[in-house]
Write an enzyme that holds these catalytic residues in place. Sequence first.
Site, PDB file in Angstrom:
ATOM      1  N   PHE A  57       0.782  -1.420  -0.013  1.00 23.88           N
ATOM      2  CA  PHE A  57       0.183  -0.050  -0.344  1.00 23.88           C
ATOM      3  C   PHE A  57       0.695   0.952  -0.021  1.00 23.88           C
ATOM      4  O   PHE A  57       0.600   2.821   0.435  1.00 23.88           O
ATOM      5  CB  PHE A  57      -1.017  -0.045   1.496  1.00 23.88           C
ATOM      6  CG  PHE A  57       0.147   0.097   2.592  1.00 23.88           C
ATOM      7  CD1 PHE A  57       0.073   1.014   2.976  1.00 23.88           C
ATOM      8  CD2 PHE A  57       0.147  -1.053   3.228  1.00 23.88           C
ATOM      9  CE1 PHE A  57       1.368   0.733   4.435  1.00 23.88           C
ATOM     10  CE2 PHE A  57       0.832  -0.953   4.402  1.00 23.88           C
ATOM     11  CZ  PHE A  57       0.891  -0.145   4.552  1.00 23.88           C
ATOM     12  N   ARG A  85      -5.005  10.236  19.626  1.00 28.14           N
ATOM     13  CA  ARG A  85      -4.711   9.463  19.170  1.00 28.14           C
ATOM     14  C   ARG A  85      -6.367   8.305  19.592  1.00 28.14           C
ATOM     15  O   ARG A  85      -7.369   8.468  18.451  1.00 28.14           O
ATOM     16  CB  ARG A  85      -4.452   7.382  19.605  1.00 28.14           C
ATOM     17  CG  ARG A  85      -2.941   8.014  18.987  1.00 28.14           C
ATOM     18  CD  ARG A  85      -2.240   8.355  17.129  1.00 28.14           C
ATOM     19  NE  ARG A  85      -2.439   6.891  17.576  1.00 28.14           N
ATOM     20  CZ  ARG A  85      -2.091   6.361  15.655  1.00 28.14           C
ATOM     21  NH1 ARG A  85      -2.583   7.496  15.074  1.00 28.14           N
ATOM     22  NH2 ARG A  85      -2.837   4.833  15.288  1.00 28.14           N
ATOM     23  N   HIS A 115      -3.954  12.397  10.089  1.00 28.08           N
ATOM     24  CA  HIS A 115      -2.836  11.576  10.610  1.00 28.08           C
ATOM     25  C   HIS A 115      -3.131  11.584  11.899  1.00 28.08           C
ATOM     26  O   HIS A 115      -2.336  12.854  12.466  1.00 28.08           O
ATOM     27  CB  HIS A 115      -2.114  11.155   9.990  1.00 28.08           C
ATOM     28  CG  HIS A 115      -0.290  10.957   9.979  1.00 28.08           C
ATOM     29  ND1 HIS A 115      -0.175   9.374  10.958  1.00 28.08           N
ATOM     30  CD2 HIS A 115       0.489  11.635  10.816  1.00 28.08           C
ATOM     31  CE1 HIS A 115       0.824   9.747  10.636  1.00 28.08           C
ATOM     32  NE2 HIS A 115       1.572  10.664  11.471  1.00 28.08           N
TER      33      HIS A 115
END
Length: 149
Positions: A57, A85, A115
């Site tokens: 990927f 997170r 992200h």
Amino acid sequence: MERTYLMVKPDGVQRGLIGQIISKFEQKGYKIVGLKMMQISREVAERHYGEHAGKPFFNGLVDFITSGPVVAMVIEGKDVVTTAREMMGATNPLKAAPGTIRATFGVDVGRNIIHGSDSLESAQREIGIFFKSEELIDYDRAIDTWIYE
């Protein structure tokens, strides 16, 4: 206080979610110490995702992250790496806990909006890739006494 690196990915920028995402971290009490919109070069993207080089990927990931502008930011606060997170949710939005950023806004693992660094070490490395030290601002906020003991 810890610092972590966050990035609103091209899908989040194109969908007009920047403000809502930043607001979630500010409402939590985290302080933004660096923030900029940028177009990531392929070289920087490959360095950022270097741990995934050679994986099937990898090229798709680099292609996507360089496909449009992103918003890079550094936020600061107590246990910010772990908490950020948790606020983002699982990488796959369909498996993310309700109320998380990815569960709220994401629909596909390849278009998961945001992200965030996964450790203090990653945060330091990623901050160094996207920000010069003079771009990070240390300042006091009046509200900090209402957030931290």
